[in-house]
Design a protein around this motif. Structure first.
Motif, mmCIF file in Angstrom:
data_model
loop_
_atom_site.group_PDB
_atom_site.id
_atom_site.type_symbol
_atom_site.label_atom_id
_atom_site.label_comp_id
_atom_site.label_asym_id
_atom_site.label_seq_id
_atom_site.Cartn_x
_atom_site.Cartn_y
_atom_site.Cartn_z
ATOM 1 N N HIS A 132 0.839 -1.167 -0.087
ATOM 2 C CA HIS A 132 -0.017 0.056 -0.008
ATOM 3 C C HIS A 132 0.932 1.308 -0.110
ATOM 4 O O HIS A 132 1.828 1.338 0.608
ATOM 5 N N LYS A 133 0.368 2.097 -0.960
ATOM 6 C CA LYS A 133 1.254 3.671 -0.968
ATOM 7 C C LYS A 133 1.179 4.151 0.436
ATOM 8 O O LYS A 133 0.161 4.213 1.265
ATOM 9 N N PHE A 147 -5.434 0.417 -14.022
ATOM 10 C CA PHE A 147 -4.362 0.984 -12.899
ATOM 11 C C PHE A 147 -3.098 0.829 -13.225
ATOM 12 O O PHE A 147 -2.904 -0.139 -14.059
ATOM 13 N N ASN A 148 -2.119 1.397 -12.592
ATOM 14 C CA ASN A 148 -0.652 1.375 -13.105
ATOM 15 C C ASN A 148 0.213 1.656 -11.679
ATOM 16 O O ASN A 148 -0.482 1.996 -10.677
ATOM 17 N N PRO A 149 1.132 1.376 -11.516
ATOM 18 C CA PRO A 149 2.091 1.763 -10.461
ATOM 19 C C PRO A 149 2.048 3.072 -9.866
ATOM 20 O O PRO A 149 2.467 3.456 -8.712
ATOM 21 N N SER A 152 -2.055 3.937 -8.575
ATOM 22 C CA SER A 152 -2.818 3.019 -7.720
ATOM 23 C C SER A 152 -2.573 3.315 -6.096
ATOM 24 O O SER A 152 -1.205 3.706 -5.922
ATOM 25 N N SER A 154 -2.588 0.864 -4.062
ATOM 26 C CA SER A 154 -2.216 -0.537 -3.430
ATOM 27 C C SER A 154 -1.720 -1.312 -4.928
ATOM 28 O O SER A 154 -2.269 -1.075 -6.015
ATOM 29 N N TRP A 155 -0.719 -2.273 -4.528
ATOM 30 C CA TRP A 155 -0.326 -3.082 -5.980
ATOM 31 C C TRP A 155 0.172 -4.401 -5.264
ATOM 32 O O TRP A 155 0.680 -4.740 -4.000
ATOM 33 N N TYR A 156 -0.288 -5.481 -5.979
ATOM 34 C CA TYR A 156 0.035 -6.846 -5.453
ATOM 35 C C TYR A 156 0.790 -7.576 -6.501
ATOM 36 O O TYR A 156 1.061 -7.275 -7.721
#
Length: 210
Positions: A132-133, A147-149, A152, A154-156
């Motif tokens: 999570h950011k 979505f992209n880095p 977003s 959050s990223w998984y």
């Protein structure tokens, strides 16, 4: 000429996530170690954790320590790039067991510089780790078409058996409710440093010993 070909993105101040795979089967001694701790656990928030908080201190874990140590050194050399002599070492290490329907709560790792997870039993089709950011506030928020880095919160990453993830200990992360039939087993650990940190000239000098 494609108009978009003249534009490019620089990822400024990115958060490093180091990934690798041990690329071998677990030894009989390692499997015995994982199975032994499965019988000595306590309830965590959403799953169970080994009572032993220093799993990697066991002689049976020597090969795991060597592989993880290579990852830590790669992180230090490529990301931190310390000027002064500093030794990074694993502080605590523990096993997490997550059954179908269980989860791992959202958290960070205080009193640590680098944290990591080595996946002992994971199903890449169902298992993932979510990051999570740190600053999730957005003054203006647009609904995204994709979505992209960069856009977003959050990223998984999908994870499988033998995968290693290293990341800053301050990075918030969690595991959603477990899907699939396997009992997800992961070996988590924290890393700190000793030696000469900071700078005399900048009045930030710190000598850490033990």
């Amino acid at each position: 000429m494609d108009m978009n070909s003249q534009f490019f993105i620089d990822g400024l101040f990115p958060t490093p996530i180091i990934s690798a795979n041990i690329n071998r089967r677990w030894t009989e001694k390692e499997l015995a170690l994982f199975d032994y701790h499965r019988d000595f656990t306590h309830n965590n928030m959403g799953n169970t954790t080994s009572n032993d908080r220093y799993v990697l201190n066991a002689p049976e874990a020597r090969g795991l320590v060597e592989f993880i140590g290579q990852g830590i050194q790669y992180y230090v050399d490529r990301i931190i790039c310390p000027k002064n002599p500093v030794e990074f070492y694993i502080t605590q290490s523990w096993l997490n067991y997550t059954k179908p329907g269980e989860y791992h709560h959202t958290h960070e790792h205080p009193n640590s510089i680098i944290s990591g997870v080595l996946y002992i039993d994971a199903d890449r089709e169902n298992d993932k780790i979510i990051f999570h950011k740190s600053n999730r506030y957005q003054q203006i928020k647009f609904p995204q078409s994709e979505f992209n880095p960069y856009n977003s919160e959050s990223w998984y990453f999908e994870v499988g058996t033998g995968d290693l993830k290293l990341f800053p200990s301050s990075l918030t992360h969690n595991v959603e409710q477990k899907k699939g039939d396997n009992i997800r087993c992961s070996l988590a650990f924290n890393v700190f440093a000793k030696g000469y940190i900071g700078s005399e000239e900048e009045l930030t000098a710190l000598h850490l010993r033990f």
